[in-house]
Design an enzyme around this catalytic site. Structure first.
Site, PDB file in Angstrom:
ATOM      1  N   ASP A  64       4.388   7.292   4.372  1.00  0.00           N
ATOM      2  CA  ASP A  64       3.238   6.963   5.220  1.00  0.00           C
ATOM      3  C   ASP A  64       3.613   7.345   6.653  1.00  0.00           C
ATOM      4  OD1 ASP A  64       0.822   6.020   6.117  1.00  0.00           O
ATOM      5  OD2 ASP A  64       1.221   3.905   5.731  1.00  0.00           O
TER       6      ASP A  64
ATOM      7  N   GLN B 278      -6.506   1.026  -1.722  1.00  0.00           N
ATOM      8  CA  GLN B 278      -5.405   1.974  -1.869  1.00  0.00           C
ATOM      9  C   GLN B 278      -4.440   1.515  -2.949  1.00  0.00           C
ATOM     10  OE1 GLN B 278      -4.709   5.032   0.104  1.00  0.00           O
ATOM     11  NE2 GLN B 278      -3.450   5.215  -1.737  1.00  0.00           N
TER      12      GLN B 278
ATOM     13  N   CYS C 283      -0.111   8.062   0.850  1.00  0.00           N
ATOM     14  CA  CYS C 283      -1.500   7.626   0.925  1.00  0.00           C
ATOM     15  C   CYS C 283      -2.375   8.598   1.714  1.00  0.00           C
ATOM     16  CB  CYS C 283      -1.598   6.218   1.512  1.00  0.00           C
ATOM     17  SG  CYS C 283      -0.792   6.032   3.110  1.00  0.00           S
TER      18      CYS C 283
END
Length: 348
Positions: A241, A147, A282
């Site tokens: 997130d 990531q 993400c």
């Protein structure tokens, strides 16, 4: 008749690298990965990705579900003319009927690289100890290096005019997750400025800040851990997130009460960030929890570019960690074996 093991088990161990955390790599090594990503992305744009993973296989171990990690690695292997094998807990005996050591040794004899998304770092570490091929950490609840490679590349693509990576200030909104931890270490490794903005109870643990301190001493980076949302005004990147994960469902209501509404990324929050600030996430995103749909779909959001760059990152990873061990046969060798096998088959 006993023949030597296949090429996958004959790698030169002293030159072999695993990818557990981006913090294990030098700035030069990370720059090389990012440059390779750029070259491969250009090649994909022109539908001309070279077959740099031809006749190779990546074993993909998934103890936890995934969309981006699975699809990006599988597609990357295909584009590079290789093959990806999806291995869920239902498909293999990892740590159950078969030890992790044996799984690593068997996969090493059949595949050229192992990617593992595991439920803890101990499993990932155990795989690296016995594997004779590179092990790539696809997330292990401690680090998320694949990531990070996509994230830094996305920041480079969307940097404000005239800025370098080391000029950027990145704000992570929320809990000290594996992504937050990895971002802290990767940003400070790159000389960037990092802020975690969230309630005190959910701020980064001291042991990780000590690692970041070492990075800062080497690169001149800075970090700040704060509960002050107004600090977004200093930030070029606002990163979101989830406020809870599947292992934290019992804490869900407590966590949402602690984070909402102050730490939710909204259009108003983005307007209070530095001029030209971008929104990153993400994914998957929990609509109206850590980010509003309006913000995620806004003109400042690069979340989908970021997701696409997971594919770019995985192509680069497969090539970067295996290219030294390519052993392409000559035309004479190919002809030799084809003639031998054809001769045998013709006599059956």
């Amino acid at each position: 008749m006993k023949l030597p093991s296949s090429s996958a088990t004959n790698l030169n161990k002293k030159d072999m690298r695993h990818m557990i955390t981006m913090n294990d790599f030098t700035r030069k090594e990370m720059d090389d990965m990012l440059e390779l990503m750029s070259l491969l992305k250009e090649a994909r744009r022109d539908n001309a990705v070279p077959h740099l993973f031809k006749n190779k296989s990546v074993a993909m171990i998934f103890e936890a579900g995934s969309t981006r990690t699975r699809v990006s690695f599988e597609t990357a292997a295909t584009l590079l003319d290789g093959h990806a094998l999806f291995l869920s807990p239902r498909d293999i005996h990892l740590g159950g009927k078969e030890s992790i050591d044996d799984t690593a040794r068997v996969l090493s004899r059949m595949c050229d690289i192992i990617m593992a998304r595991t439920n803890d770092g101990d499993t990932t570490e155990a795989l690296t100890k016995m594997s004779t091929v590179p092990v790539i950490n696809g997330l292990d609840c401690v680090y998320h290096p694949t990531q990070m490679l996509a994230d830094i590349f996305t920041m480079m693509e969307h940097m404000p005019e005239g800025k370098e990576l080391s000029d950027l200030t990145v704000a992570f909104m929320g809990d000290a997750t594996d992504v937050c931890r990895s971002l802290l270490l990767t940003c400070t490794k790159y000389g960037m400025n990092f802020k975690q903005i969230g309630p005190k109870k959910y701020q980064m643990q001291e042991k990780w800040l000590k690692v970041a301190d070492k990075n800062c001493a080497e690169t001149g980076a800075t970090y700040e851990i704060t509960d002050d949302v107004s600090k977004v005004s200093e930030c070029d990147v606002i990163y979101g997130d989830s406020f809870y994960w599947t292992t934290q469902l019992e804490e869900k209501e407590e966590r949402l009460a602690a984070f909402m509404p102050d730490y939710v990324i909204t259009k108003a929050l983005m307007e209070n960030a530095a001029p030209g600030a971008i929104l990153m996430h993400c994914l998957p995103a929990n609509d109206k929890e850590e980010v509003t749909r309006e913000a995620l779909e806004g003109t400042n959001s690069v979340a989908l570019d970021q997701a696409e760059n997971r594919l770019t990152a995985q192509m680069a990873i497969l090539v970067y960690f295996t290219h030294k061990f390519n052993n392409s046969p000559s035309e004479e060798t190919l002809a030799h074996h084809k003639n031998k096998i054809d001769g045998f088959l013709n006599n059956l």
